[in-house]
Scaffold this active site. Structure first.
Site, PDB file in Angstrom:
ATOM      1  CE  LYS A   1      -3.930   2.038   2.601  1.00 31.06           C
ATOM      2  NZ  LYS A   1      -4.879   1.875   3.653  1.00 31.06           N
TER       3      LYS A   1
ATOM      4  CB  SER B   1      -8.180   4.063   2.856  1.00 25.49           C
ATOM      5  OG  SER B   1      -7.375   3.189   3.898  1.00 25.49           O
TER       6      SER B   1
ATOM      7  CB  SER C   1      -8.587   0.891   5.876  1.00 24.95           C
ATOM      8  OG  SER C   1      -9.366   2.045   5.534  1.00 24.95           O
TER       9      SER C   1
HETATM   10  N1  GLN Z   1     -13.162   4.379   6.708  1.00 21.94           N
HETATM   11  C1  GLN Z   1     -12.625   4.763   7.755  1.00 21.94           C
HETATM   12  C2  GLN Z   1     -12.054   6.209   7.774  1.00 21.94           C
HETATM   13  O1  GLN Z   1     -12.315   6.960   6.357  1.00 21.94           O
HETATM   14  C3  GLN Z   1     -11.586   3.926   7.975  1.00 21.94           C
HETATM   15  C4  GLN Z   1     -10.354   4.165   7.264  1.00 21.94           C
HETATM   16  C5  GLN Z   1      -9.122   3.273   7.617  1.00 21.94           C
HETATM   17  O2  GLN Z   1      -9.190   2.199   8.329  1.00 21.94           O
HETATM   18  N2  GLN Z   1      -7.923   3.687   7.029  1.00 21.94           N
HETATM   19  O3  GLN Z   1     -11.432   6.974   8.390  1.00 21.94           O
END
Ligand code: GLN
Length: 483
Positions: free
Chosen positions: A75, A150, A174
């Site tokens: 990532k 994400s 995420s």
């Molecule tokens: N969807 C969540 C957010 O927007 C989690 C994102 C994540 O786990 N990096 O913060």
């Protein structure tokens, strides 16, 4: 070759059916062929082929570990020495990391070959991968749909078999949510198991790196390499190493499963609930027992998370000021203009929204009303889990209330977007490990089931997932266009 597990690929390398260079070329070709998914930001072809040929020399010399010569993706939140590291943001579009993240070093040391860096929501903020400066990632099961976020680039890449495994991060879901939307397996470890050094910070008390792969056994191999103490991360826990791979084949007879009654409410798509119950029945056939449990404060996780995460991000993202590294606006008239325009131009809308919310909830008049209250709720949520995990070994439920949605369907409604994390963010607030694995399809889109374990019980949840994958085949499915 692309449908093989890491273990099978390792055997192929050992038996000289193919070399790591051939394997690397095979996946690099797939990455090129399927670039319309937009799953990668950077492909590191030259470095990959070099690393692969070094792996081939090792294998020829009889030195082979589980990941020697196996291609993987990172990532783009993990710093990679000499390679562009963007975190999905214009702010870091010109940033060449001067060092490797600990996770990157560990996977290199384990012999893995990095093919490139995956697309992601900007600074890991999002649930759909529509917040990337590099454009949205597409879900391989239907390219009109989001892959989740994400870590959407990593998830889409694994689902389309552009690599056997990838790294990802999970602050509020995420790893698990995109794994669910893309029909793959991913595990968020206990907070403190995997080093955050060189992993670009979003919300430091919640962020945790982990692996994604087609199946739980491959995740175990990846986690084996990624986990471990690092003195450069003060929250990394120094514990004896656990052999996740060795635990996979343990029988699960007598396993106590808890089903949180609050997870199975009217917000959950009933077809997803049915699939979770079917999967739990399979586990019962293997000797597990099931009981209903309660997580009474779980519904407060979204408001608590969306105060704590923005608060921490507003502090972490203060470093992007146009002075030391990253984006700087053109022709500033003075210092203030430089700060203002650099940050207004360099960050996208969602990141700016979070910085504003975070700055607000931390300001002196509101700190007690919002931030301190959210921290108290965080303790209540953690205590619910701790109590339940005294009575059961694992907690099982859906990963998400719905399957993947269409690109564009929710990106103008932040609250609707945030509700994707209803079953996942509580696990981050408590610091517990959680895994998502595929358990079927609804409307031709994959469904994920979440297995939550006690602190540092990664071996247990990988074991349960692996045992379920021995009697089901959802993890072997590849979307038709990519097969
Ligand atoms: N969807 C969540 C957010 O927007 C989690 C994102 C994540 O786990 N990096 O913060």
């Amino acid at each position: 070759m692309y449908t093989k597990s890491i273990r099978e690929l390792g055997l192929g390398l050992k038996n000289k059916e193919f070399s790591s260079v051939e394997l690397t070329k095979h996946f690099l070709e797939r990455i090129k062929k399927f670039n319309t998914l937009n799953a990668l930001i950077t492909t590191t072809e030259e470095q990959a082929l070099k690393a692969a040929s070094q792996a081939d020399q090792k294998i020829a010399a009889g030195i082979q570990e589980d990941l020697t010569g196996i291609p993987i993706l990172h990532k783009d939140i993990f710093c990679t020495n000499g390679v562009k590291t963007t975190c999905g943001s214009l702010m870091l579009d010109n940033f060449i990391a001067p060092y490797d993240a600990t996770v990157v070093t560990k996977l290199k040391d384990a012999g893995a070959v990095c093919l490139g860096k995956t697309n992601m929501d900007e600074f890991a903020m999002g649930s759909s991968n529509e917040n990337s400066y590099y454009g949205p990632v597409k879900n391989p099961w239907d390219t009109a749909y989001v892959p989740g976020g994400s870590s959407g680039g990593s998830a889409a890449a694994i689902a389309a078999r552009l690599a056997p495994a990838a790294t990802a991060t999970d602050t509020g879901g995420s790893i698990r949510q995109p794994a669910a939307f893309c029909g793959i397996t991913g595990i968020k470890p206990t907070y403190g198991l995997v080093s955050r050094f060189g992993m670009i910070a979003f919300a430091s008390s919640l962020d945790q790196g982990g692996p994604m792969a087609a199946n739980a056994a491959d995740c175990a191999i990846m986690l084996q390499a990624m986990a471990g103490f690092d003195e450069r991360d003060s929250t990394c826990v120094n514990r004896p190493k656990v052999d996740y791979v060795a635990e996979l084949d343990k029988p699960i007879k007598g396993l106590r499963i808890g089903l949180p009654q609050e997870f199975f409410n009217d917000k959950l798509n009933p077809a997803i609930a049915d699939l979770v119950h079917n999967a739990v029945k399979e586990l019962e056939k293997l000797g597990a027992t099931v009981k209903s449990i309660s997580l009474p404060n779980g519904h407060l996780c979204i408001p608590a998370y969306y105060i704590i995460a923005p608060a921490e991000c507003s502090s972490n993202l203060a470093r992007y000021d146009g002075i030391r590294f990253g984006y700087r606006c053109k022709d500033p008239v003075d210092l203030e203009d430089m700060y203002k325009r650099t940050r207004s131009e360099g960050f996208g809308a969602e990141v700016k929204r979070r910085i504003l919310i975070g700055t607000y909830v931390l300001s002196s008049g509101y700190y007690d009303a919002y931030y301190v209250k959210a921290q108290k709720i965080r303790t209540l949520i953690a205590n619910d889990f701790i109590k339940a995990l005294n009575e059961v070994d694992v907690i099982i439920g859906p990963t998400t209330p719905e399957v993947a949605f269409k690109i564009g369907a929710k990106n103008t409604d932040p609250i609707a977007m945030y509700l994707n994390d209803i079953y996942t963010s509580s696990v981050n607030l408590a610091g517990l490990p959680g895994l998502s694995l595929p358990i079927g399809f609804v409307n031709n889109l994959p469904v994920g089931m979440q297995i939550i374990g006690n602190y540092f019980a990664e071996a247990k949840i990988l074991n349960v997932a692996h045992q379920l994958q021995q009697v089901t085949d959802w993890h072997t499915k590849v979307p038709a266009e990519f097969a």
